[in-house]
Every structure is written in structure tokens, then in C-alpha cells.
Design a protein around this motif. Structure first.
Motif, short mmCIF file in Angstrom:
data_model
loop_
_atom_site.label_atom_id
_atom_site.label_comp_id
_atom_site.label_asym_id
_atom_site.label_seq_id
_atom_site.Cartn_x
_atom_site.Cartn_y
_atom_site.Cartn_z
N ARG A 220 4.81 -4.32 8.59
CA ARG A 220 4.18 -5.52 8.01
C ARG A 220 2.88 -5.15 7.29
N GLU A 221 2.06 -4.32 7.91
CA GLU A 221 0.79 -3.92 7.29
C GLU A 221 1.01 -3.09 6.03
N ALA A 222 2.13 -2.38 5.96
CA ALA A 222 2.47 -1.62 4.76
C ALA A 222 3.07 -2.52 3.68
N GLY A 223 3.36 -3.77 4.04
CA GLY A 223 3.92 -4.72 3.08
C GLY A 223 5.43 -4.61 2.93
N HIS B 213 0.87 -1.17 0.00
CA HIS B 213 0.00 0.00 0.00
C HIS B 213 0.91 1.23 0.00
N ALA C 85 0.58 3.83 2.88
CA ALA C 85 1.00 3.22 4.14
C ALA C 85 2.51 3.03 4.16
N GLN D 118 5.01 -2.65 17.70
CA GLN D 118 4.10 -1.75 16.99
C GLN D 118 4.74 -1.26 15.69
N LYS E 197 4.60 -4.03 13.25
CA LYS E 197 3.23 -4.18 12.75
C LYS E 197 2.96 -3.19 11.63
N VAL E 198 3.38 -1.93 11.83
CA VAL E 198 3.16 -0.91 10.80
C VAL E 198 3.90 -1.30 9.52
#
Length: 108
Positions: A51-54, A2, A5, A45, A48-49
């Protein structure tokens, strides 16, 4: 990945440092945390950010969480942002060529 992100994720200095740590080797979250003067949950945390951003991959090995850089996503991010530097490089090339011509004229 993303794009928005990812840009937000790399905007934070600790996240960039984490990416450097996991660029060449898969590392456990505890090992990553040992490089920072912040709490383990704070490092989690940040992971996580990322990882969620890829931008990082997470693999579980029993109770361990192992992280590695998602190099393909990071290359894609670099390629998406390359336009910002294209003009700058063209300007630098033109300036260098102009300077070379000026120097050449002076040497004649």
C-alpha cells in the motif's frame, strides 16, 4: 507510486503472490492471509508495504480491510522497467532474422 519502494515491494515473493490474489478481485485481509503459512500480522505488514508503495488500494468496509491491485501503478512500474527488455527483444529479433536467413540459404 514511489518507484524505489515499488521495486523493493515486488522483490519479495509473498508480495508478488498477494498482487496476483488481488489482481482480479478485491479481497479482505483475512482472506488474503488464508493463502499463506505465515501469521496474520505478517500478511498485514506485507499489505502495508504494498500500500505504501502505491501498488494496492485499501478500502474499509466497517471493520474489514479490503485490498485490490492498483493496476495503473503496476502498469506504470512495468513501463518504467520496459527499457530493460527492449534490448533483449531487439537481440532476439535479430537472432531470429539471422537464423531465418541461414535456413533460407541452406534450402536454396
Amino acid at each position: 507510486m514511489h518507484m524505489d519502494a515499488a521495486i523493493r515491494a515486488i522483490g519479495e515473493p509473498r508480495r508478488r503472490a498477494i498482487l496476483r490474489l488481488v489482481w482480479d478481485a478485491e479481497r479482505a485481509s483475512g482472506e488474503i492471509a488464508s493463502h499463506f503459512d505465515i501469521t496474520g500480522p505478517a500478511v498485514s505488514q506485507h499489505l502495508k508495504v504494498l500500500r505504501e508503495a502505491g501498488l494496492v488500494n485499501e478500502r474499509r468496509d466497517g471493520t474489514r480491510h479490503l485490498f485490490s491491485a492498483n493496476r495503473n501503478a503496476l502498469r506504470e512500474l512495468r513501463d518504467q522497467l520496459a527499457w530493460m527488455w527492449d534490448d533483449g527483444l531487439a537481440d532476439l529479433k535479430a537472432a531470429a532474422e539471422s537464423e531465418a536467413k541461414t535456413t533460407e540459404r541452406r534450402e536454396r
